[in-house]
Design an enzyme around this catalytic site. Structure first.
Site: not given
Ligand code: B16
Ligand code: MG
Length: 213
Positions: A9-11, A17, A45-46, A49, A114-116, A118, A145, A169-170
């Site tokens: 996982d990233l964040d 972050t 977390k995870g 958005r 990652s769900a992000s 960014n 997730k 994963e966190d």
């Molecule tokens: P973004 P991960 C997740 O990343 C974050 O934990 C979560 O807090 C965030 O809402 C989600 O990414 C979406 O991120 O707004 O940058 O697209 O933990 O899956 O790496």
């Molecule tokens: Mg995470």
């Protein structure tokens, strides 16, 4: 255990972050007059958005239209991006680089899940991109997730079967996703926040690569 691939996982796992997500959500919450604490931030977390915004708005009284919600998600993302644009390698969490280097030297495949949306900018600014054989992020997956899609796609990209993958994963949602995918979940954080993890590490400084790979 002789696992063959590691999916990160990233964040909150590779980089810290979560603090920037919190500051950006808090800014929005303050403007809307919604009380939003660091404890509330744990629930985001995870989570995607859009879902995060729904959780935050659920702490207040008012209902908002889809158009208003879209604008709020964009507003939050704009302030979040301002923070991550200033990131560099110093934001990589302790023990992460040693772990990635050790996995590489053992010829273990490495993926990002990652769900992000960014991910690209964070990986570029921190110099982490070079370590990954596959990158699956919020721009690629349809189901957030705890759906296992992100990790299943990661394993497919690496051509490694699920039972040979370890996920780091966190978030509880992410640990559930890993388990649903048939993978071994290492929770990074506190046991009480991550009941679905197979095992817990506080951080990568205490992780021994040879124990699982
Ligand atoms: P973004 P991960 C997740 O990343 C974050 O934990 C979560 O807090 C965030 O809402 C989600 O990414 C979406 O991120 O707004 O940058 O697209 O933990 O899956 O790496
Ligand atoms: Mg995470």
């Amino acid at each position: 255990m002789n696992k063959k691939a590691a999916l990160f996982d990233l964040d909150g796992v590779l980089v810290d972050t979560a603090k920037f997500h919190f500051l950006a959500w808090k800014q929005l919450a303050d403007r809307l007059g919604i009380h939003f604490s660091e404890q509330d931030n744990e629930k985001l977390k995870g989570v995607s958005r859009e879902e995060s915004l729904d959780i935050l708005l659920g702490l207040g009284e008012r209902k908002y239209s889809e158009a208003e919600k879209l604008a709020m998600a964009e507003e939050k993302n704009k302030s979040y991006v301002k923070y991550i644009q200033k990131m560099d390698a110093s934001e990589i969490l302790p023990g992460v680089l040693q772990t990635l280097t050790s996995l590489k030297s053992r010829k273990i495949k490495i993926g990002l899940g990652s769900a992000s949306k960014n991910t690209a900018i964070i990986l570029k600014n921190t110099g982490l991109s070079q370590y990954f054989d596959v990158i699956i992020d919020g721009n690629i997956v349809c189901n957030a997730k705890p759906d296992p899609e992100v990790f299943i796609k990661g394993a497919e990209g690496l051509a490694i079967s699920s039972q040979d993958c370890v996920v780091f994963e966190d978030s509880e949602a992410g640990c559930q996703a890993a388990r649903s995918a048939g993978m071994y979940a290492v929770g990074v954080g506190k046991k009480e926040n991550l009941p679905s993890a197979n095992e817990i590490i506080a951080n990568f400084k205490e992780f021994k690569v040879e124990a699982l790979f």
